[in-house]
Every structure is written in C-alpha cells, then in structure tokens.
Design an enzyme around this catalytic site. Structure first.
Site, PDB file in Angstrom:
ATOM      1  NE  ARG A  55     -29.337 -20.667  40.664  1.00  0.00           N
ATOM      2  CZ  ARG A  55     -28.194 -20.139  40.267  1.00  0.00           C
ATOM      3  NH1 ARG A  55     -27.771 -19.022  40.793  1.00  0.00           N
ATOM      4  NH2 ARG A  55     -27.459 -20.722  39.335  1.00  0.00           N
ATOM      5  CE  LYS A 152     -12.158 -34.469  40.215  1.00  0.00           C
ATOM      6  NZ  LYS A 152     -12.445 -34.045  38.839  1.00  0.00           N
ATOM      7  CG  HIS A 182     -16.283 -40.439  37.273  1.00  0.00           C
ATOM      8  ND1 HIS A 182     -15.513 -39.315  37.381  1.00  0.00           N
ATOM      9  CD2 HIS A 182     -15.998 -40.950  36.053  1.00  0.00           C
ATOM     10  CE1 HIS A 182     -14.805 -39.167  36.273  1.00  0.00           C
ATOM     11  NE2 HIS A 182     -15.084 -40.143  35.442  1.00  0.00           N
ATOM     12  CE  LYS A 186     -13.861 -44.045  34.350  1.00  0.00           C
ATOM     13  NZ  LYS A 186     -14.527 -43.637  33.128  1.00  0.00           N
ATOM     14  CG  HIS A 244     -10.186 -39.574  38.413  1.00  0.00           C
ATOM     15  ND1 HIS A 244     -11.278 -39.674  39.241  1.00  0.00           N
ATOM     16  CD2 HIS A 244     -10.475 -38.551  37.556  1.00  0.00           C
ATOM     17  CE1 HIS A 244     -12.189 -38.769  38.888  1.00  0.00           C
ATOM     18  NE2 HIS A 244     -11.721 -38.074  37.873  1.00  0.00           N
TER      19      HIS A 244
HETATM   20  C1  BG6 Z   1     -13.246 -35.648  35.610  1.00  0.00           C
HETATM   21  C2  BG6 Z   1     -12.352 -34.497  35.286  1.00  0.00           C
HETATM   22  O1  BG6 Z   1     -13.167 -35.969  36.973  1.00  0.00           O
HETATM   23  O2  BG6 Z   1     -12.837 -36.792  34.856  1.00  0.00           O
HETATM   24  C3  BG6 Z   1     -12.382 -34.194  33.791  1.00  0.00           C
HETATM   25  O3  BG6 Z   1     -12.795 -33.347  35.994  1.00  0.00           O
HETATM   26  C4  BG6 Z   1     -12.039 -35.444  33.008  1.00  0.00           C
HETATM   27  O4  BG6 Z   1     -11.446 -33.176  33.471  1.00  0.00           O
HETATM   28  C5  BG6 Z   1     -12.915 -36.605  33.448  1.00  0.00           C
HETATM   29  O5  BG6 Z   1     -12.238 -35.153  31.634  1.00  0.00           O
HETATM   30  C6  BG6 Z   1     -12.464 -37.896  32.802  1.00  0.00           C
HETATM   31  O6  BG6 Z   1     -13.379 -38.913  33.105  1.00  0.00           O
HETATM   32  P1  BG6 Z   1     -13.593 -40.154  32.135  1.00  0.00           P
HETATM   33  O7  BG6 Z   1     -14.552 -41.018  32.855  1.00  0.00           O
HETATM   34  O8  BG6 Z   1     -14.135 -39.581  30.849  1.00  0.00           O
HETATM   35  O9  BG6 Z   1     -12.250 -40.765  31.942  1.00  0.00           O
END
Ligand code: BG6
EC number: 1.1.1.49
Length: 503
Positions: A55, A152, A182, A186, A244
């Site tokens: 934006r 998400k 994500h 990893k 996760h």
């Molecule tokens: C995210 C969550 O999906 O994952 C966050 O919304 C969290 O709250 C994060 O801190 C943790 O990811 P990572 O890769 O730092 O373990």
C-alpha cells in the site's frame, strides 16, 4: 546424467515472484533475506524477478533502499556488493490497493508474460486472502502457470480454515496452492525422513513393540514481543500446536510411504491425524495443561508477565504454555503416548523430539543396576542441532565385570557438518515453491484434520472451564505439566538438569 540435467533445469525455472505485503515483518525479516541467500548460492534463475506489492507509495528506488536495509539488518551488515548488484536488478515495486481488483492490472508486464511461472506470495494477514484472490483472478494472475503461497494462521478453527480453503479453491487448484508451515523447511525436520526411512535400525524398531513413549518439546525464551493483541486472540494452542507440533508428530508417527512422492507422503501424514484419539470434555482435564507466564527476575533483569506486557488486558485467560498427552489409535502406535509441550518465556529456545524405548524384558545386570535406564534417541531440532542415542555400556576395567553405564553416541551437526548446510527454512520453502514441489507444504486435508482435533480440545477447555496455571517467566511451565507426566511414572527429558542450569 540426463536426470541430473532435468533436475537442474527444474531448479533454475524462471519465475515472477510477487510478494504481497512486501513492507511487512515476514517479508523483511524472512523472505527477502532468504531470497538473497538463494542468490548467493546461485539458486535463482537469471530471469527470475521479485516484485514487491504494497500500500505504501514507494518509488522503485525507495523499495530497493528498503530491501537493502532489511538485508543489512538480517545479514549483520555483511552484504556482498557483487551479489547485491545481481539481486537488486531483479527488484521492482507496485503500489496496489488490494481492495480494487482493477488495480492488479498495474502488474501488466507480468500478466503479459503468460508462459513464465508466477508465484503469488501472500505475506499478509489471512483476512486479506479473499480480496487478493479476487484481484488475482480479475487480472488472470491465477493462470495455469501460477502458484499461490499462503502463511499461517489459516483460520482460527476448522470452519474458518475451510472458508479460506474454499475461497482459494475457487481460483486455484490444490496443485497450485502452497500452504506454509515454516517448521517443514527446517533442516533437522527434513532429516526426520532420512533418519526414519534410510536406517534399518529405526525402520524396524519404530512402533509400540519397541517404543515406550515419545516427547516433543518446542520451547521459546521470548515472550509476546509487541504482538499481544494478535496473540491474545490466538493463544499457544493455535499458534504452535495446531501447526508446528502436529506436523512434527505426523512425520514421527507416519507409516513408511512407498516413495518420497509429495502425495504419498502427505497421505501418510493425514492418516496419522485421522487416528489421533479425540480429547474432549470427558478427558481434557487429564490430558492437557495450560499455563500463562508471570513476571520474574532473570539474570538481574525484570521480565514482565503476560498480563503486564504492552496493551495487555489484565484479565486475559489466554494460554502461553500448553502440554498435551496425545494418543494415536492405530496398529503401530496403540498404547504409546506422545507428550507434547510448548511455551513462551521458558528458560531457553530449544526444540527436541525424544524417543524412549522399552526396557529389555529381563534384566541380567541387576547387580549393577536394579532398574535399567531406557535407550533413548534425542533429536535436537534447534539449537545445537544433532542427534544422540543413549545406550548402556560396560564400564571398562577389571573390577567392573558387569558394571553398566549409560553413555551417549553423539552426532552434533556443528561438529560433523559444515554449518553453512543449515539454511533458513524459508530458503528451502521458497526454492521448493519455485520448483513446484509440494512435499514441504501442507495439504488441505492435513490442515483441516489438525483443526478438527484442536477445536475439540479448545471447546472442552471452555466446557470444563479449565484452569490456567501460572508459571514464572524462565521456568519450564507450570508444575502441573510435570505432575501430568509423573503420573504415568515418566519424566520430561533432562528436566532436572535444565532446572539446575537455567533457573
Ligand atoms: C511462529 C509463531 O509460527 O513460530 C511464533 O507464530 C513463534 O509465535 C515462531 O515464535 C517460532 O518459530 P521458530 O522458527 O523461531 O522456532
């Protein structure tokens, strides 16, 4: 040889990667730095373009400046001029108000390159997905060569998630939709498949005949860090467990697939989710613990409690810690509990999976050890990535005839591999999306099954008015989570050592 060339060809597909929300945190902290890393590793096709959409009224120069600043922060100022020059040439920016589909026609140049792969990355909140999809459809940015990546939280429940899925389905086929978790990018999570399915040692010892129980922990030392209002509506269950933790659980528990094909893998994961024993109002008090952190002084620093964070509603009952005893009712896992726990403001940032094996039926070494310690595999997901296996060994020495000692066979990534192997998860995910492989992305049914299981627990919490247990910041969560596992005559891995070292 032919295969290799084909593969390289695939890797180096030219794409128009459009990032919606390019001025947001996700783009600045993760996507742009990961794309820069891919550039550095020569993993972007020469004709790939990165198109920022937002934006803000940026000129192309403003955008390039913003990208440069973000890279400088994430790379600790270490930007190589040659690489930046190449990267910079890929960048352009369009100011689009997503509320007006006709504005998407500003992306005329991209729309006209019909044969080139288009990747629409929605790095925006989920309530914008519908309107962006409408705009993409209006401007034909959802043609057969296009893909969409979404982040998400995909909804807050099964119903809201289904709504998002249904809307996107109107314009994209499932093969074009890339749902990101994500954690699936990893390195140590990617290794779980190799560990489980390339080693006979594990392939044949991975079920209720040999395994006693499994623990999965994702601990974070950070608190809510300026996202209180968002987090308070979500809570740790939706923020971390629904995605996760359940993703890790499915990879640990899935049956061996016939191949590494994306559909095969994801189908096996879906069957695990379908076999999760429901936790409802009848068993929720026994099977779950929720907690919320309170203030504490850690290393002479005052750490605020959840209710004292900026913008906090002092009466909030939102959980920042969850612990669950899950069961999988299938032939492989019946009788093997999976203990899951995750929380904010725990002593350290640390994630691990621990597989505890059953003890031998007969103890021949009673004189040395009345109770044999269990074999266990600890898979350290982050940090200090690695795997160790606890075995029992004879203590060397003439006087130590049948004397046993528990020792660890240790594989620590930083000692064995060159650490540059550990790319950020977004590098893996962006690369896979550019190649068009969905193995590391979550299928519609996966996410919906996960929501069904989570919805039931959240509903049961409400019905039973489940208590929220307080825990001081910097501790391992409420004592109740320790009691829960102790009731089964088990303990959290190394719980006592962590307590001593970190409190
Ligand atoms: C995210 C969550 O999906 O994952 C966050 O919304 C969290 O709250 C994060 O801190 C943790 O990811 P990572 O890769 O730092 O373990």
């Amino acid at each position: 040889m032919q295969k290799r060339i084909m593969k390289n060809k695939n890797i180096l597909q030219a794409c128009n990667l459009i990032i919606f929300g390019t001025n947001g945190d996700l783009a600045k902290k993760k996507l742009l730095p990961s794309l820069y890393q891919l550039e550095k590793k020569n993993m972007l096709h020469n004709d790939t373009k990165i198109i920022g959409v937002g934006r803000v009224q940026f000129s192309k120069e403003d955008y390039i400046k913003m990208v440069y600043q973000s890279l400088k922060i994430s790379n600790k100022k270490n930007i190589k001029e040659v690489i930046w020059k190449k990267f910079n040439n890929r960048l352009s920016f369009y100011n689009i108000d997503i509320n007006f589909p006709s504005q998407f026609l500003k992306l005329k140049n991209i729309i006209e390159e019909k044969e080139k792969i288009i990747i629409n990355y929605l790095a925006t909140p989920p309530d914008t997905f519908k309107i962006i999809c409408d705009g993409l459809n209006y401007s034909n940015l959802n043609n057969k060569n296009s893909r969409i990546i979404i982040e998400k939280p995909l909804g807050k429940s099964f119903i809201t998630c289904k709504k998002i899925n249904n809307h996107i389905k109107k314009y994209f086929t499932e093969k074009q939709i890339f749902r990101i978790d994500h954690y699936l990018g990893k390195e140590t999570i990617l290794n779980l498949l190799s560990l489980r399915f390339a080693n006979t040692l594990f392939i044949n010892n991975w079920d209720n005949k040999t395994i006693d129980h499994i623990q999965i922990t994702i601990a974070e030392s950070i608190g809510i860090e300026g996202r209180w209002k968002y987090f308070d509506k979500i809570g740790q269950m939706r923020d971390m467990v629904q995605n996760h933790l359940l993703q890790i659980l499915t990879i640990i528990a899935m049956d061996p697939p016939e191949s590494l094909d994306e559909d095969q893998l994801r189908e096996k994961k879906i069957s695990v989710l379908k076999s999760l024993r429901p936790i409802n109002y009848k068993n929720v008090l026994k099977k779950t613990v929720k907690g919320q952190y309170t203030s504490n002084i850690i290393q002479n620093k005052n750490i605020k409690g959840y209710l004292e964070e900026n913008e906090a509603n002092k009466k909030s009952n939102t959980e920042t810690f969850v612990c669950i005893k899950a069961n999988i009712d299938n032939w492989r896992w019946y009788g093997v509990p999976f203990y899951l726990r995750t929380g904010k403001r725990l002593p350290i940032k640390y994630s691990e999976i621990v597989i505890y094996f059953k003890k031998p039926k007969i103890n021949l070494f009673k004189k040395s050890l009345i109770k044999l310690p269990q074999n266990k595999i600890t898979i350290r997901l982050q940090s200090n990535e690695g795997i160790d296996i606890q075995i029992l060994n004879k203590t060397p020495g003439l006087n130590n005839k049948d004397k046993l000692q528990a020792i660890k066979l240790n594989c620590t990534y930083s000692e064995i591999f060159n650490y540059s192997y550990l790319s950020d998860s977004y590098e893996n995910l962006l690369l896979e999306s550019m190649i068009g492989i969905q193995k590391l992305f979550v299928k519609k049914e996966e996410i919906e099954e996960a929501w069904k299981w989570i919805d039931l627990i959240i509903e049961a919490w409400k019905i039973k008015k489940q208590k929220i247990y307080l825990y001081p910041a910097g501790s391992w969560g409420p004592n109740k989570s320790l009691l829960m596992i102790n009731k089964d005559k088990r303990n959290w891995n190394n719980f006592n050592n962590y307590q001593k070292n970190n409190l």
